[in-house]
Design a protein around this motif. Sequence first.
Motif, PDB file in Angstrom:
ATOM      1  N   MET A   1       5.078  -4.566   1.398  1.00 23.60           N
ATOM      2  CA  MET A   1       5.786  -5.741   1.917  1.00 23.60           C
ATOM      3  C   MET A   1       6.139  -6.503   0.731  1.00 23.60           C
ATOM      4  SD  MET A   1       3.588  -8.481   3.392  1.00 23.60           S
ATOM      5  CE  MET A   1       2.924  -7.538   4.633  1.00 23.60           C
ATOM      6  N   ASP A  93       2.317  -3.608   8.984  1.00 25.93           N
ATOM      7  CA  ASP A  93       3.150  -3.108   8.055  1.00 25.93           C
ATOM      8  C   ASP A  93       2.674  -1.750   7.423  1.00 25.93           C
ATOM      9  OD1 ASP A  93       5.310  -2.727   6.135  1.00 25.93           O
ATOM     10  OD2 ASP A  93       4.307  -4.226   4.764  1.00 25.93           O
ATOM     11  N   THR A 147      -7.924  -1.421  -1.593  1.00 27.48           N
ATOM     12  CA  THR A 147      -6.551  -1.678  -1.240  1.00 27.48           C
ATOM     13  C   THR A 147      -5.782  -0.959  -1.828  1.00 27.48           C
ATOM     14  OG1 THR A 147      -6.168  -3.306  -2.870  1.00 27.48           O
ATOM     15  CG2 THR A 147      -7.001  -4.171  -0.495  1.00 27.48           C
ATOM     16  N   ALA A 148      -4.323  -0.578  -1.347  1.00 30.36           N
ATOM     17  CA  ALA A 148      -3.383   0.185  -2.254  1.00 30.36           C
ATOM     18  C   ALA A 148      -3.024  -0.582  -3.501  1.00 30.36           C
ATOM     19  CB  ALA A 148      -2.460   0.389  -1.316  1.00 30.36           C
ATOM     20  N   THR A 149      -3.138  -1.940  -3.492  1.00 30.01           N
ATOM     21  CA  THR A 149      -2.878  -2.702  -4.662  1.00 30.01           C
ATOM     22  C   THR A 149      -3.979  -2.476  -5.689  1.00 30.01           C
ATOM     23  OG1 THR A 149      -2.063  -4.551  -3.363  1.00 30.01           O
ATOM     24  CG2 THR A 149      -2.934  -5.053  -5.614  1.00 30.01           C
ATOM     25  N   ASN A 152      -3.457   0.979  -7.322  1.00 26.30           N
ATOM     26  CA  ASN A 152      -2.287   1.227  -8.117  1.00 26.30           C
ATOM     27  C   ASN A 152      -2.732   0.523  -9.505  1.00 26.30           C
ATOM     28  OD1 ASN A 152      -0.154   2.566  -6.858  1.00 26.30           O
ATOM     29  ND2 ASN A 152       0.176   0.827  -5.554  1.00 26.30           N
ATOM     30  N   TYR A 175       8.153  -2.418  -4.744  1.00 24.02           N
ATOM     31  CA  TYR A 175       6.855  -3.186  -4.730  1.00 24.02           C
ATOM     32  C   TYR A 175       5.583  -2.004  -4.638  1.00 24.02           C
ATOM     33  CZ  TYR A 175       3.522  -6.501  -2.581  1.00 24.02           C
ATOM     34  OH  TYR A 175       2.518  -7.098  -2.089  1.00 24.02           O
ATOM     35  N   HIS A 176       4.620  -2.519  -5.237  1.00 23.59           N
ATOM     36  CA  HIS A 176       3.296  -1.532  -5.063  1.00 23.59           C
ATOM     37  C   HIS A 176       2.048  -2.474  -4.812  1.00 23.59           C
ATOM     38  CE1 HIS A 176       5.480   2.033  -6.484  1.00 23.59           C
ATOM     39  NE2 HIS A 176       6.088   1.186  -7.386  1.00 23.59           N
ATOM     40  N   GLY A 177       2.276  -3.425  -4.113  1.00 25.57           N
ATOM     41  CA  GLY A 177       1.134  -4.442  -3.828  1.00 25.57           C
ATOM     42  C   GLY A 177       1.089  -5.621  -5.111  1.00 25.57           C
ATOM     43  N   GLU A 234       7.311   5.056  -5.567  1.00 24.68           N
ATOM     44  CA  GLU A 234       7.112   5.413  -4.409  1.00 24.68           C
ATOM     45  C   GLU A 234       8.133   6.607  -4.297  1.00 24.68           C
ATOM     46  OE1 GLU A 234       6.907   2.710  -0.733  1.00 24.68           O
ATOM     47  OE2 GLU A 234       8.332   1.647  -1.880  1.00 24.68           O
ATOM     48  N   ASN A 239      10.324  -0.751   0.341  1.00 22.64           N
ATOM     49  CA  ASN A 239      10.077  -2.314   0.549  1.00 22.64           C
ATOM     50  C   ASN A 239      11.272  -2.994   0.159  1.00 22.64           C
ATOM     51  OD1 ASN A 239       7.238  -2.597   1.034  1.00 22.64           O
ATOM     52  ND2 ASN A 239       6.971  -1.254  -0.599  1.00 22.64           N
ATOM     53  N   ASP A 267       3.054   6.528  -5.433  1.00 21.13           N
ATOM     54  CA  ASP A 267       2.570   5.785  -4.562  1.00 21.13           C
ATOM     55  C   ASP A 267       2.941   6.171  -2.903  1.00 21.13           C
ATOM     56  OD1 ASP A 267       1.748   3.662  -3.008  1.00 21.13           O
ATOM     57  OD2 ASP A 267       2.447   1.991  -4.190  1.00 21.13           O
ATOM     58  N   THR A 269       1.750   4.986  -0.070  1.00 19.25           N
ATOM     59  CA  THR A 269       0.975   4.204   0.741  1.00 19.25           C
ATOM     60  C   THR A 269       2.115   4.026   2.306  1.00 19.25           C
ATOM     61  OG1 THR A 269       0.006   2.962  -1.032  1.00 19.25           O
ATOM     62  CG2 THR A 269       0.354   1.680   1.207  1.00 19.25           C
ATOM     63  N   HIS A 270       3.234   4.037   1.667  1.00 21.32           N
ATOM     64  CA  HIS A 270       4.277   3.873   2.977  1.00 21.32           C
ATOM     65  C   HIS A 270       4.740   5.360   3.630  1.00 21.32           C
ATOM     66  CE1 HIS A 270       5.237  -0.783   3.024  1.00 21.32           C
ATOM     67  NE2 HIS A 270       4.143  -0.423   3.117  1.00 21.32           N
ATOM     68  N   LYS A 294      -3.417   1.642   2.850  1.00 19.75           N
ATOM     69  CA  LYS A 294      -3.269   0.946   4.254  1.00 19.75           C
ATOM     70  C   LYS A 294      -3.617   1.752   5.345  1.00 19.75           C
ATOM     71  CE  LYS A 294       0.883  -1.690   2.827  1.00 19.75           C
ATOM     72  NZ  LYS A 294       2.012  -2.356   3.308  1.00 19.75           N
TER      73      LYS A 294
HETATM   74  C1  LIG Z   1       4.117   0.878  -1.388  1.00 18.09           C
HETATM   75  C2  LIG Z   1       3.231   0.142  -1.467  1.00 18.09           C
HETATM   76  N1  LIG Z   1       1.944   0.278  -2.501  1.00 18.09           N
HETATM   77  C3  LIG Z   1       1.086  -0.597  -2.367  1.00 18.09           C
HETATM   78  C4  LIG Z   1       1.073  -1.504  -1.448  1.00 18.09           C
HETATM   79  C5  LIG Z   1       0.011  -2.482  -1.369  1.00 18.09           C
HETATM   80  O1  LIG Z   1      -0.982  -2.420  -0.088  1.00 18.09           O
HETATM   81  P1  LIG Z   1      -1.967  -3.601  -0.095  1.00 18.09           P
HETATM   82  O2  LIG Z   1      -1.115  -4.662   0.214  1.00 18.09           O
HETATM   83  O3  LIG Z   1      -2.602  -2.957   1.086  1.00 18.09           O
HETATM   84  O4  LIG Z   1      -2.777  -3.492  -1.271  1.00 18.09           O
HETATM   85  C6  LIG Z   1       2.180  -1.847  -0.549  1.00 18.09           C
HETATM   86  C7  LIG Z   1       2.156  -2.956   0.561  1.00 18.09           C
HETATM   87  O5  LIG Z   1       3.153  -3.270   1.230  1.00 18.09           O
HETATM   88  C8  LIG Z   1       3.309  -0.753  -0.497  1.00 18.09           C
HETATM   89  O6  LIG Z   1       4.359  -1.153   0.056  1.00 18.09           O
END
Ligand SMILES: Cc1ncc(COP(=O)(O)O)c(C=O)c1O
Length: 463
Positions: A1, A93, A147-149, A152, A175-177, A234, A239, A267, A269-270, A294
Amino acid sequence: MTAAASLNNGHPAAGIARARVQALLAREREHYANAHPRSRAMASRSAEHMMFGVPLHWMCDWGTPFALHVERARGAELLDVDGHTLVDFCLGDTGAMFGHSPPAVAQALQAQAVDGLTTMLAGENAAVVAAMLAERFGLPQWQFAMTATDANRFVLRWLRAATGRPVLLVFNGCYHGTVDDVFVDLVDGRPVHRASLLGQVHDLTATTRVVEFNDLAALEAALAPGDVACVLAEPVMTNIGMVLPDPGYWEQAAASIRRHGALLAMDETHTLTSGPGGYARLHGIDADAVVVGKALGGGMPCAAYGFSAELSERVQAAKRAAPPGHSGIGTTLTANLLAMAAMRATLDTFLRPEVFAPLHGRAARLAQGLEAAIRRHQLPWCVTQVGARTEFQFRALPPRNGSEAAAAMDAELEHALHLYFINRGVLITPFHNMMLVCPDTTDAHVDRLLGVFEAAIVELTGG
Ligand SMILES: Cc1ncc(COP(=O)(O)O)c(C=O)c1O
């Protein structure tokens, strides 16, 4: 996001008269304000002791006049505190990609809740979860994060330690968090700190290189000095609107990364929406590391990252070579018992091909319906679908990189559309135009979205 840029970023509103967008936005804001008295009261109360009036500042960036407050969320629907039911295509999201409070996860949480929440020790679930992750994603060795943040951040640290190289390479607009290292943008071909980043005192451009997605020559040039530890990406940018890889892009990019002795961290996550092993596995992209977050805990905060056998050897060697003490990796509640129970239930119940197939069918139906409406009204917009994820963008052809995707964004038009949808019982992701379907999303839900999309376009174009 990622939060959208300024409200009216100066572009003409992709095929729509600007005045119509502004008129619709003003009318929908008033409609929202009148229809949500309890949300308004809660927002006022929240403002007494919460900065920005919300628990997390970007919750006020949805474009609503005041924050929408949720009574409850189940399956594909939300009930707001004013009694409106919304079909939810945002799904936190992606955090609720398998529906809100999926029963299998809720039951696993209930069962674990009376047997310990966090111990800083593993139970049986840890080994089961790691084995399932290895099977789904095709990488043998795993570690966890909340968290994915964080995942990463930890991957980056491990990969720098394993390679002894300092530089991170990312794609413009990624965006990777809230990993500080990735907040570097290309502006007029030069790397600069993302303008919105707060409180960062280090020069991130010293150790982060940024290139455009789908530009193999730029990637090759950025790798050439031989100091890149890893490319964090990604497989499909999601994002900044969606940006698909060109055919064959990843095959060549991965070869180039390897040739220069760097590592590829995907990554997912999405892009987990592509299948139970993510996009890279599905498309045969050979990654050294994978991050999943996520949705992995069915809505509970947890994340995981996996390494190839070779990388895990290098990572473990780096740890062995370091003196004892803080590694900079991990948090106290990471891999807690509750998170492990949530991940086991999610992996077991949802990370299965038979769960994804119907999701993809429903997303395709949504994408086709959106495309048909756009064609009918001759708008210069496009639609992209990746797995269960669909996006419409305000440009005639899908963007090939972050700059093209960013140029197509129009926060005012987005806000007008999103608010129009909310006022008619449909929620889509803020900051861009993403719609996700979950196992509880029905054809009737999709039709509802298509109906409000068509109605909004009719109002905006005047028929
Ligand atoms: C590709 C990607 N990686 C990592 C994240 C981070 O996820 P979080 O906010 O759950 O740490 C996001 C958040 O949108 C994301 O889109």
